[in-house]
Design a protein around this motif. Structure first.
Motif, PDB file in Angstrom:
ATOM      1  N   PHE A 191       0.914  -1.424  -0.069  1.00 43.71           N
ATOM      2  CA  PHE A 191      -0.081  -0.037   0.016  1.00 43.71           C
ATOM      3  C   PHE A 191       0.938   1.056   0.057  1.00 43.71           C
ATOM      4  O   PHE A 191       2.114   1.273   0.428  1.00 43.71           O
ATOM      5  CB  PHE A 191      -0.823  -0.096   1.179  1.00 43.71           C
ATOM      6  N   GLN A 192       0.334   2.449  -0.607  1.00 39.12           N
ATOM      7  CA  GLN A 192       0.813   3.653  -0.512  1.00 39.12           C
ATOM      8  C   GLN A 192       0.025   4.615   0.434  1.00 39.12           C
ATOM      9  O   GLN A 192      -1.154   4.603   0.417  1.00 39.12           O
ATOM     10  CB  GLN A 192       0.957   4.336  -1.842  1.00 39.12           C
ATOM     11  N   ALA A 193       1.023   5.410   1.102  1.00 43.19           N
ATOM     12  CA  ALA A 193       0.196   6.441   1.991  1.00 43.19           C
ATOM     13  C   ALA A 193       1.067   7.532   2.164  1.00 43.19           C
ATOM     14  O   ALA A 193       2.124   7.605   1.649  1.00 43.19           O
ATOM     15  CB  ALA A 193      -0.001   5.798   3.340  1.00 43.19           C
ATOM     16  N   ALA A 228      -3.379   9.198   5.301  1.00 41.37           N
ATOM     17  CA  ALA A 228      -2.271   9.565   5.891  1.00 41.37           C
ATOM     18  C   ALA A 228      -1.313   8.187   6.471  1.00 41.37           C
ATOM     19  O   ALA A 228      -2.384   7.257   7.071  1.00 41.37           O
ATOM     20  CB  ALA A 228      -2.583  10.308   7.584  1.00 41.37           C
ATOM     21  N   SER A 229      -0.437   8.030   6.348  1.00 41.64           N
ATOM     22  CA  SER A 229       0.438   6.919   6.594  1.00 41.64           C
ATOM     23  C   SER A 229       0.557   6.592   8.075  1.00 41.64           C
ATOM     24  O   SER A 229       0.149   5.464   8.481  1.00 41.64           O
ATOM     25  CB  SER A 229       1.863   7.163   6.649  1.00 41.64           C
ATOM     26  N   GLU A 230       0.243   7.550   9.018  1.00 38.79           N
ATOM     27  CA  GLU A 230       0.028   7.314  10.501  1.00 38.79           C
ATOM     28  C   GLU A 230      -1.336   6.703  10.535  1.00 38.79           C
ATOM     29  O   GLU A 230      -1.569   5.609  11.587  1.00 38.79           O
ATOM     30  CB  GLU A 230      -0.309   8.646  11.317  1.00 38.79           C
ATOM     31  N   ASP A 231      -2.558   7.012  10.006  1.00 41.16           N
ATOM     32  CA  ASP A 231      -3.739   6.329  10.013  1.00 41.16           C
ATOM     33  C   ASP A 231      -3.644   4.925   9.625  1.00 41.16           C
ATOM     34  O   ASP A 231      -4.253   4.009  10.292  1.00 41.16           O
ATOM     35  CB  ASP A 231      -4.906   7.299   9.460  1.00 41.16           C
ATOM     36  N   LEU A 232      -2.987   4.641   8.440  1.00 43.48           N
ATOM     37  CA  LEU A 232      -3.167   3.254   8.002  1.00 43.48           C
ATOM     38  C   LEU A 232      -2.350   2.430   9.066  1.00 43.48           C
ATOM     39  O   LEU A 232      -2.907   1.361   8.901  1.00 43.48           O
ATOM     40  CB  LEU A 232      -2.487   3.204   6.428  1.00 43.48           C
ATOM     41  N   LEU A 258       5.300   3.739  15.212  1.00 41.49           N
ATOM     42  CA  LEU A 258       4.092   4.587  14.800  1.00 41.49           C
ATOM     43  C   LEU A 258       4.559   5.861  15.448  1.00 41.49           C
ATOM     44  O   LEU A 258       4.127   7.113  15.018  1.00 41.49           O
ATOM     45  CB  LEU A 258       2.873   4.053  15.359  1.00 41.49           C
ATOM     46  N   ASP A 259       5.053   5.873  16.911  1.00 40.37           N
ATOM     47  CA  ASP A 259       5.377   7.201  17.521  1.00 40.37           C
ATOM     48  C   ASP A 259       6.253   7.944  16.755  1.00 40.37           C
ATOM     49  O   ASP A 259       6.062   9.256  16.475  1.00 40.37           O
ATOM     50  CB  ASP A 259       5.860   6.732  18.744  1.00 40.37           C
ATOM     51  N   ALA A 260       7.354   7.292  16.226  1.00 38.96           N
ATOM     52  CA  ALA A 260       8.446   8.139  15.126  1.00 38.96           C
ATOM     53  C   ALA A 260       7.740   8.700  13.969  1.00 38.96           C
ATOM     54  O   ALA A 260       8.011   9.652  13.609  1.00 38.96           O
ATOM     55  CB  ALA A 260       9.408   7.113  14.880  1.00 38.96           C
ATOM     56  N   ARG A 268      -5.608  11.830  11.577  1.00 42.69           N
ATOM     57  CA  ARG A 268      -6.419  11.855  12.657  1.00 42.69           C
ATOM     58  C   ARG A 268      -5.680  11.252  13.876  1.00 42.69           C
ATOM     59  O   ARG A 268      -5.615  11.623  15.013  1.00 42.69           O
ATOM     60  CB  ARG A 268      -7.745  11.110  12.331  1.00 42.69           C
ATOM     61  N   VAL A 269      -4.838  10.134  13.565  1.00 45.80           N
ATOM     62  CA  VAL A 269      -4.315   9.467  14.398  1.00 45.80           C
ATOM     63  C   VAL A 269      -3.153  10.202  15.152  1.00 45.80           C
ATOM     64  O   VAL A 269      -2.642  10.465  16.394  1.00 45.80           O
ATOM     65  CB  VAL A 269      -3.594   8.118  14.000  1.00 45.80           C
ATOM     66  N   GLY A 270      -2.286  11.002  14.194  1.00 47.86           N
ATOM     67  CA  GLY A 270      -1.479  11.960  14.670  1.00 47.86           C
ATOM     68  C   GLY A 270      -1.902  13.042  15.648  1.00 47.86           C
ATOM     69  O   GLY A 270      -1.479  13.240  16.649  1.00 47.86           O
ATOM     70  N   ARG A 271      -3.035  13.609  15.253  1.00 48.87           N
ATOM     71  CA  ARG A 271      -3.709  14.430  16.101  1.00 48.87           C
ATOM     72  C   ARG A 271      -4.040  14.014  17.525  1.00 48.87           C
ATOM     73  O   ARG A 271      -3.802  14.721  18.482  1.00 48.87           O
ATOM     74  CB  ARG A 271      -4.929  15.221  15.617  1.00 48.87           C
ATOM     75  N   ALA A 272      -4.684  12.850  17.397  1.00 49.16           N
ATOM     76  CA  ALA A 272      -5.040  12.083  18.712  1.00 49.16           C
ATOM     77  C   ALA A 272      -3.854  11.767  19.565  1.00 49.16           C
ATOM     78  O   ALA A 272      -3.888  12.007  20.805  1.00 49.16           O
ATOM     79  CB  ALA A 272      -5.713  10.760  18.454  1.00 49.16           C
TER      80      ALA A 272
END
Length: 302
Positions: free
Chosen positions: A230-232, A251-255, A270-272, A291-295
């Motif tokens: 997959f690509q993100a 977003a890569s983070e969400d995926l 994921l944190d990095a 969204r994951v990044g913001r959360a």
């Protein structure tokens, strides 16, 4: 339902994500972004493109970026080369993979690169031949495989037609891209099935934009078919200049958050990755679109 145990992710943020930014993004920022993605565990990164600076001024620093990045073993760096002139310019920077692109929509092909689908493949044939001769991998980006801003819905037969043409000139793997983000799970599966008429399951990847909030659902639909590439785009960077209102890639983070929650390995921290997304968003003067990044950033702050 048998899902892949591992997913390979290509982050397209440095190229696809940044190419349409109106503000100039300095080469050192692009280089630092690549380094942050590598540190987060990304093993494939789409770095830049070798296109006319007249059309895509943001990518005019391609040589500076490619020559400035560290190239650790095990990380594949890909670049977009739209024609032989672009490939010859890229050759000096020795990318691991070149990317050619075509559309499953005749109207989009005409608007995007001013030629028909068949003519675009004729243009790419010598590029693919030269890349393979130089020992480089070749990937084909297939745009508008589900919907087109000019034609509307795209029939799976058009995807199969484009995939067959790409296979015919030696393209080794293809991206099934929902360029304007109108896809829904069953329609995405139909596009994937069309590509799989010409390519094996290891040779197709999903590239889903999130305009209508369907990218993660579409990813799950592809996972159910066994697709594991997959690509993100980090921080959800990007969009499509030819599709009004089209947002960036998922977003890569969400995926990664979804995949890890499903017990699917990615090799990514994921944190990095969240830190990388927050950093590039800060450079661009806006909050991350992930969204994951913001959360996670909010949870840290609390």
């Amino acid at each position: 339902m048998s899902l892949p145990s591992r997913v390979r992710l290509i982050d397209v943020g440095p190229r696809d994500g940044l190419q349409n930014e109106k503000q100039p993004v300095p080469a050192e920022v692009k280089i630092a972004l690549v380094h942050r993605l590598q540190a987060a565990g990304l093993a494939e990164i789409e770095v830049t493109s070798y296109v006319s600076p007249k059309w895509v001024p943001q990518m005019a620093d391609n040589h500076a970026v490619m020559s400035g990045i560290r190239r650790p073993a095990g990380v594949r760096h890909s670049v977009l080369t739209p024609n032989l002139k672009g490939f010859e310019a890229a050759l000096a920077d020795a990318p691991d993979e070149i990317v050619v692109f075509g559309a499953a929509s005749e109207a989009f092909s005409q608007k995007n690169i001013n030629c028909s689908i068949a003519e675009s493949i004729e243009r790419f044939a010598p590029v693919v031949e030269a890349a393979l001769a130089a020992g480089m991998a070749v990937r084909g980006a297939m745009s508008c495989t589900v919907g087109c801003p000019y034609e509307g819905d795209i029939a799976p037969e058009r995807v199969a037609y484009l995939a067959g043409l790409m296979k015919g000139i030696g393209v080794q793997r293809v991206d099934v891209a929902d360029t304007i983000g109108v896809g829904t799970p069953r329609r995405v599966q139909a596009a994937m099935e069309a590509a799989l008429r010409h390519y094996g399951i290891d040779e197709v990847s999903g590239h889903f934009h999130d305009t209508y909030g369907q990218a993660l659902a579409n990813t799950l639909a592809a996972l159910e078919m066994g697709v594991w590439n997959f690509q993100a785009s980090v921080a959800g960077l990007g969009g499509c200049p030819y599709a009004k209102g089209a947002t960036g890639n998922v977003a890569s983070e969400d995926l990664v958050f979804m995949l890890h929650g499903m017990g699917i390995e990615t090799g990514i921290d994921l944190d990095a990755l969240v830190d990388a997304g927050a950093w590039i968003s800060e450079q661009l003067g806006r909050p991350t679109a992930s969204r994951v990044g913001r959360a996670l950033l909010a949870r840290r702050a609390a």
